[in-house]
Design a protein around this motif. Sequence first.
Motif, PDB file in Angstrom:
ATOM      1  N   LEU A 183       4.088   6.638   2.645  1.00 61.18           N
ATOM      2  CA  LEU A 183       3.587   6.570   4.027  1.00 61.18           C
ATOM      3  C   LEU A 183       2.494   7.603   4.277  1.00 61.18           C
ATOM      4  CD1 LEU A 183       6.936   6.001   5.934  1.00 61.18           C
ATOM      5  CD2 LEU A 183       4.936   4.507   6.042  1.00 61.18           C
ATOM      6  N   ALA A 194      -0.511   5.948   2.798  1.00 60.98           N
ATOM      7  CA  ALA A 194      -0.901   4.708   3.497  1.00 60.98           C
ATOM      8  C   ALA A 194      -0.100   4.606   4.785  1.00 60.98           C
ATOM      9  CB  ALA A 194      -0.647   3.496   2.601  1.00 60.98           C
ATOM     10  N   PRO A 195      -0.529   5.269   5.846  1.00 61.14           N
ATOM     11  CA  PRO A 195       0.248   5.300   7.098  1.00 61.14           C
ATOM     12  C   PRO A 195       0.539   3.907   7.660  1.00 61.14           C
ATOM     13  CG  PRO A 195      -1.499   6.941   7.132  1.00 61.14           C
ATOM     14  CD  PRO A 195      -1.752   6.082   5.922  1.00 61.14           C
ATOM     15  N   ASP A 196       1.764   3.784   8.161  1.00 63.98           N
ATOM     16  CA  ASP A 196       2.200   2.514   8.757  1.00 63.98           C
ATOM     17  C   ASP A 196       3.243   2.861   9.811  1.00 63.98           C
ATOM     18  OD1 ASP A 196       2.678  -0.588   8.538  1.00 63.98           O
ATOM     19  OD2 ASP A 196       4.657   0.359   8.452  1.00 63.98           O
ATOM     20  N   SER A 197       2.973   2.530  11.056  1.00 65.03           N
ATOM     21  CA  SER A 197       3.834   2.990  12.141  1.00 65.03           C
ATOM     22  C   SER A 197       5.229   2.385  12.072  1.00 65.03           C
ATOM     23  CB  SER A 197       3.181   2.687  13.496  1.00 65.03           C
ATOM     24  OG  SER A 197       2.945   1.289  13.623  1.00 65.03           O
ATOM     25  N   ARG A 248       6.085  -3.061   3.787  1.00 63.98           N
ATOM     26  CA  ARG A 248       4.995  -2.608   4.637  1.00 63.98           C
ATOM     27  C   ARG A 248       4.152  -1.553   3.964  1.00 63.98           C
ATOM     28  NH1 ARG A 248       5.846  -3.996   9.939  1.00 63.98           N
ATOM     29  NH2 ARG A 248       7.875  -4.880  10.442  1.00 63.98           N
ATOM     30  N   LEU A 249       4.672  -0.948   2.900  1.00 62.19           N
ATOM     31  CA  LEU A 249       3.974   0.202   2.313  1.00 62.19           C
ATOM     32  C   LEU A 249       2.993  -0.220   1.225  1.00 62.19           C
ATOM     33  CD1 LEU A 249       7.025   2.601   2.127  1.00 62.19           C
ATOM     34  CD2 LEU A 249       5.295   2.477   3.907  1.00 62.19           C
ATOM     35  N   GLY A 295       6.758   1.157   9.409  1.00 64.18           N
ATOM     36  CA  GLY A 295       7.434   1.729   8.246  1.00 64.18           C
ATOM     37  C   GLY A 295       7.875   3.156   8.507  1.00 64.18           C
TER      38      GLY A 295
END
Length: 448
Positions: A374, A377-380, A447-448, A382
């Motif tokens: 995360l 690769a940021p994902d809210s 999601r990641l 996740g």
Amino acid sequence: MYRLNIASRLALRPSRRNVLAALPSALGVALLGRPARAADERLIVVTSFPEELTTRYEAEFEKLYPGVHVQFVWKQSRDALALLSDKDQGGADVYWAPALGNFPILRDRGAFQKFSVDRAALPGRLGDQLLSDPNGLFEAYDVAGYGIVVDPPALARDGLKPPKSWSDLASPAYAGRIVMPIPAKVGFSPALYDIVLQSEGWERGWALLAEIAGGAELLGSGSGPTASVKDGHAALGLTIDFFAFNALANGESISFVYPEKTAFLPAHIAITASTQRFSAAQAFVDFALSSKGQKLMMEADSSRHPARPDAYEGKPAAVVDPFALPPGTFYPYDAEIGRRRPGVVGVMFDLAITERHAETQRLWRAIHAAEARLAAAPDSAGAAAVAKARKLAGFTPISEAQAKDSAFLDRFSSRELKDGDLAARWRAEIASARAEALSLVASAEPRL
């Protein structure tokens, strides 16, 4: 003066033959130190301090009081508690031990009597932390610091620096390099973990301990953490300072870190309620607490910390003077709460960590790996799932309020949870939380 007082009481004492005849059945244990010798009076001191320390006190005390022979009786904490709770207290005169919980319990059972101390020299507290009984029934003899024994070269080889706080130990960078004791098997470890639980807060503290354990090996021996580090098996070990300082005194290339929010906890000394040799007992206590007596514990490989501030004058360089540390350096540990918690800390550690150690390791590896991905690769969505998983991974079924409730904590006074139904319910709740945490981490993966 005490020599005169002791001598005046000798005529009133039972004969040495009677005392010796009573000892084996009353104490039922091996006596430490040199064989019995002729002496005017025998003083029985129950202790769990090591022989290399007690013999030093025996020799120096008997130089001052040649009419008194000190006889040490070695007892682990539980056995000492049982012995000194008996009506005749096994014939013991003095109790002198690093057994934080025993002294308040025995005080409340009427096992001790008051004695005098010089409060100008012995403050009985360290900063805001009370070390001694306010009513004068037991006195701090030394303080021991809790922290982390470190192998600096091992960390340096991997480009790592020693941790500065308990929280630092949870870093994935240290995973696989830590050893930590199991509280149900290692006497000092409930207090060590309770320092974390008090300073971080109960629920946050358990989450932190679980995360540290996720990257650690668990040990069932008190000397194990230091031995593992000095032998190169681990780079970091949770332990008490004097284990590490003893190794340092023997030339080992290790160091010791007092992390932020650590604490120095006392060992104590007290005079039994049933002693028939009060003056001799007071003389021994006075000697142990005198400047000379306090300096003895810093000699050779003992490396312990006196409870008397002026004893640090001329101290060895390796010994830290906790009375000279800046305010806020350590946490003001609440011993009255802490003394009721060894049982519950041991039970909860077993249920949440020891019994599920492999699962704990897998879960925290998964969480740390997800957090690393995360970060790249940021994902809210996740991040929210992994944050919830982190909270569930540190779940404890005991609340902060229960952890401060005397009636609740007294259910663990035997250091065992005898309520099988409650243990089964807690196991199920922990298992459910861990399963949901793993599911959340897995759900975040796509999601990641």
